[in-house]
Structures are given as C-alpha cells and as structure tokens.
Motif scaffolding. Structure first.
Motif, PDB file in Angstrom:
ATOM      1  N   GLN A 119      24.580  17.294 -40.275  1.00 35.12           N
ATOM      2  CA  GLN A 119      24.675  18.568 -38.961  1.00 35.12           C
ATOM      3  C   GLN A 119      25.956  19.600 -39.408  1.00 35.12           C
ATOM      4  N   GLY A 120      25.771  20.387 -38.623  1.00 34.96           N
ATOM      5  CA  GLY A 120      26.147  21.916 -38.972  1.00 34.96           C
ATOM      6  C   GLY A 120      27.485  21.898 -39.392  1.00 34.96           C
ATOM      7  N   THR A 121      28.650  20.563 -39.241  1.00 34.87           N
ATOM      8  CA  THR A 121      30.417  20.348 -39.306  1.00 34.87           C
ATOM      9  C   THR A 121      30.145  19.894 -41.402  1.00 34.87           C
ATOM     10  N   SER A 122      29.502  19.560 -41.362  1.00 37.80           N
ATOM     11  CA  SER A 122      29.432  18.907 -43.573  1.00 37.80           C
ATOM     12  C   SER A 122      30.189  20.354 -43.621  1.00 37.80           C
ATOM     13  N   THR A 123      30.881  19.643 -44.972  1.00 36.29           N
ATOM     14  CA  THR A 123      31.539  20.285 -46.321  1.00 36.29           C
ATOM     15  C   THR A 123      31.207  20.522 -47.510  1.00 36.29           C
ATOM     16  N   ALA A 124      29.989  19.567 -47.109  1.00 39.77           N
ATOM     17  CA  ALA A 124      29.466  18.670 -48.417  1.00 39.77           C
ATOM     18  C   ALA A 124      28.418  20.081 -48.356  1.00 39.77           C
ATOM     19  N   VAL A 128      23.493  20.500 -52.894  1.00 39.51           N
ATOM     20  CA  VAL A 128      23.617  20.482 -54.556  1.00 39.51           C
ATOM     21  C   VAL A 128      25.045  19.200 -54.663  1.00 39.51           C
ATOM     22  N   ASP A 129      25.546  18.702 -53.310  1.00 45.94           N
ATOM     23  CA  ASP A 129      26.673  17.555 -53.336  1.00 45.94           C
ATOM     24  C   ASP A 129      26.211  15.960 -52.682  1.00 45.94           C
ATOM     25  N   PHE A 130      24.834  16.369 -52.599  1.00 43.49           N
ATOM     26  CA  PHE A 130      24.041  14.887 -51.657  1.00 43.49           C
ATOM     27  C   PHE A 130      22.721  15.167 -51.742  1.00 43.49           C
ATOM     28  N   ASP A 131      21.933  13.880 -51.584  1.00 42.57           N
ATOM     29  CA  ASP A 131      20.034  14.607 -50.756  1.00 42.57           C
ATOM     30  C   ASP A 131      19.735  13.328 -50.349  1.00 42.57           C
ATOM     31  N   PHE A 132      18.883  13.519 -49.003  1.00 44.96           N
ATOM     32  CA  PHE A 132      19.050  11.882 -48.487  1.00 44.96           C
ATOM     33  C   PHE A 132      17.642  11.425 -49.419  1.00 44.96           C
ATOM     34  N   GLY A 133      18.141  10.577 -49.944  1.00 44.78           N
ATOM     35  CA  GLY A 133      17.268   8.984 -50.163  1.00 44.78           C
ATOM     36  C   GLY A 133      16.096   8.741 -49.230  1.00 44.78           C
ATOM     37  N   THR A 134      16.053   8.626 -48.367  1.00 46.33           N
ATOM     38  CA  THR A 134      15.602   7.984 -46.778  1.00 46.33           C
ATOM     39  C   THR A 134      14.783   9.314 -46.559  1.00 46.33           C
ATOM     40  N   ALA A 162      38.449  16.097 -51.272  1.00 50.25           N
ATOM     41  CA  ALA A 162      37.474  14.947 -50.553  1.00 50.25           C
ATOM     42  C   ALA A 162      36.898  15.868 -49.506  1.00 50.25           C
ATOM     43  N   GLU A 163      34.691  15.474 -49.221  1.00 53.77           N
ATOM     44  CA  GLU A 163      33.939  16.484 -48.744  1.00 53.77           C
ATOM     45  C   GLU A 163      33.237  15.703 -47.514  1.00 53.77           C
ATOM     46  N   LEU A 164      32.790  16.073 -46.154  1.00 51.88           N
ATOM     47  CA  LEU A 164      32.232  15.367 -45.518  1.00 51.88           C
ATOM     48  C   LEU A 164      30.781  16.057 -45.360  1.00 51.88           C
ATOM     49  N   ILE A 165      30.177  14.465 -44.780  1.00 52.52           N
ATOM     50  CA  ILE A 165      29.029  14.270 -45.165  1.00 52.52           C
ATOM     51  C   ILE A 165      28.070  13.751 -43.128  1.00 52.52           C
ATOM     52  N   ASP A 166      28.104  14.970 -42.734  1.00 51.95           N
ATOM     53  CA  ASP A 166      27.936  14.884 -41.236  1.00 51.95           C
ATOM     54  C   ASP A 166      26.932  14.306 -40.841  1.00 51.95           C
ATOM     55  N   VAL A 167      26.342  12.793 -40.386  1.00 47.76           N
ATOM     56  CA  VAL A 167      24.833  12.930 -40.385  1.00 47.76           C
ATOM     57  C   VAL A 167      24.849  12.631 -38.916  1.00 47.76           C
ATOM     58  N   ALA A 168      24.178  12.742 -37.693  1.00 49.65           N
ATOM     59  CA  ALA A 168      23.674  12.993 -36.521  1.00 49.65           C
ATOM     60  C   ALA A 168      22.426  11.757 -36.300  1.00 49.65           C
ATOM     61  N   LEU A 169      22.770  10.095 -35.725  1.00 51.10           N
ATOM     62  CA  LEU A 169      21.090   9.625 -35.207  1.00 51.10           C
ATOM     63  C   LEU A 169      20.696  10.717 -34.080  1.00 51.10           C
ATOM     64  N   ARG A 170      19.394  10.878 -33.474  1.00 51.03           N
ATOM     65  CA  ARG A 170      18.413  11.824 -32.780  1.00 51.03           C
ATOM     66  C   ARG A 170      17.029  10.961 -32.441  1.00 51.03           C
ATOM     67  N   ASN A 171      16.487  11.467 -30.908  1.00 49.99           N
ATOM     68  CA  ASN A 171      15.305  11.223 -30.790  1.00 49.99           C
ATOM     69  C   ASN A 171      14.581   9.711 -30.944  1.00 49.99           C
ATOM     70  N   PRO A 172      15.683   8.730 -30.601  1.00 49.39           N
ATOM     71  CA  PRO A 172      15.159   6.985 -30.575  1.00 49.39           C
ATOM     72  C   PRO A 172      13.312   7.359 -29.975  1.00 49.39           C
ATOM     73  N   THR A 173      12.517   6.030 -30.211  1.00 50.40           N
ATOM     74  CA  THR A 173      12.452   5.531 -29.230  1.00 50.40           C
ATOM     75  C   THR A 173      12.717   3.816 -29.237  1.00 50.40           C
ATOM     76  N   ASN A 174      12.258   3.177 -28.072  1.00 46.18           N
ATOM     77  CA  ASN A 174      12.539   2.590 -27.618  1.00 46.18           C
ATOM     78  C   ASN A 174      13.806   1.803 -27.884  1.00 46.18           C
ATOM     79  N   ALA A 175      15.035   2.546 -28.109  1.00 44.48           N
ATOM     80  CA  ALA A 175      16.237   2.498 -27.977  1.00 44.48           C
ATOM     81  C   ALA A 175      17.062   3.415 -27.886  1.00 44.48           C
ATOM     82  N   THR A 176      18.169   3.763 -27.352  1.00 48.92           N
ATOM     83  CA  THR A 176      19.493   5.152 -27.128  1.00 48.92           C
ATOM     84  C   THR A 176      20.093   5.017 -27.570  1.00 48.92           C
ATOM     85  N   LEU A 177      20.618   6.061 -27.647  1.00 47.56           N
ATOM     86  CA  LEU A 177      21.389   6.470 -29.067  1.00 47.56           C
ATOM     87  C   LEU A 177      23.069   5.931 -27.958  1.00 47.56           C
TER      88      LEU A 177
END
Length: 181
Positions: A119-124, A128-134, A162-177
């Motif tokens: 999400q846009g609120t990450s400070t990392a 540069v500071d991280f990459d998604f491996g999945t 300290a830096e923040l990585i703000d990750v959000a889950l989105r658009n589930p199928t067969n489940a709700t958030l």
C-alpha cells in the motif's frame, strides 16, 4: 424404488435418505414406501450441491412422463475469512527471506485465491529495501487453511530508522476479507 443416479452431494456427509411406510385404506389396503431426503447441516462453505434421483421398479403404478428428480441442497454457510496470521510482524534487515502467513478462519472445500500488494503508506521502498518473493495472486488449496507470502528483505548496510512495509490483501475468491486485512 428411488435410486441415486448422480450428483456432487455425498450420502451420509451432505444428506441422508430415509424410507418411511405410509398406509392408505380407501378401497382396500395399499402400501408404498416414501423416500425422504434430509440435508445434513454442516459448517462448511461448499457451494450448492445436487442429487439426481430416478424412480425404478414400481409395482402396481406407473410414473408417467417424469421418472427423474433433481434435488439441490442450498449451502447456507458463510465463506471463511482471510487475514494475516500476525498483524504486526517485526523483522531485522539482515533476515533475508521471510514468510508472512495468511490464514483462513475455517477450512474450505474450494480453492481460495487472493491478491496482495504494497500500500502507499510504506516507508520501505519495493525494489530497494524489499521484494516480494511470491507472485500475486496466491491460492490456498481446498482443504488447507494457510499459505505463506515470501518477502525478501534487502540488507543495504545503511544505518537508518525502522522502515514499514504495508501490505494489503485484496480481491479474494471463495472467502471474504477479515477487518484489517
């Protein structure tokens, strides 16, 4: 006699069949068996299921045009909710590849898929500071209740706060958030 011909519902798991005897006595005694289908209430979100039944081997009666019964068991269970297992995980910059668990509130008989994104609120900074491996989207296979998202933390060797990585889950199928996912 009523026979199960096909369907995706399972006898003794999704429904029971009971046979009762009913007597009629207007112009003499006539007896026939009445078959009753009783859905079994469970807590599993599985979608609607079907049973196809056919009448066979009647004695002293005829069926007419309809010998097949299509029966639907309507699922009344809510889908499971999807959430991070730990809502505020903390990692050191030198940890490298980390696993972030995403869980379901209950097992599902259907695959559950979802997307995730920074999400846009990450400070990392991604790249540069991280990459998604999945790769998103991610699937939790039917019968499972969790999956890990991998994040590669980059040790840049710089002294920094300290830096923040703000990750959000989105658009589930067969489940709700879940709230806060």
């Amino acid at each position: 006699q009523l026979q199960v011909l096909s369907g995706d519902a399972t006898l003794d798991t999704d429904y029971d069949i009971r046979t009762d005897t009913i007597f009629f006595a207007p112009a003499g005694l006539t007896t026939y068996n009445l078959t009753r289908i009783d859905p079994i209430d469970d807590a599993i979100d599985e979608g609607n299921e079907n049973i196809v039944l056919i009448f066979q081997n009647l004695t002293g009666a005829s069926l007419g045009d309809r010998d097949t019964l299509f029966y639907q068991i309507t699922d009344d269970d809510d889908p499971p909710t999807l959430a991070f297992a730990d809502t505020e995980p903390s990692f050191q910059e030198n940890e490298g590849l980390i696993d972030v668990a995403v869980t379901l509130s209950a097992e599902s008989v259907q695959d559950v898929t979802f997307e995730y994104a920074e999400q846009g609120t990450s400070t990392a900074t991604e790249g540069v500071d991280f990459d998604f491996g999945t790769t998103s989207p991610v699937t939790i296979p039917a019968g499972s209740t969790s999956v890990n998202i991998q994040i590669q933390i980059t040790d840049d060797g710089e002294e920094e706060t300290a830096e923040l990585i703000d990750v959000a889950l989105r658009n589930p199928t067969n489940a709700t958030l879940s709230s806060g996912a």
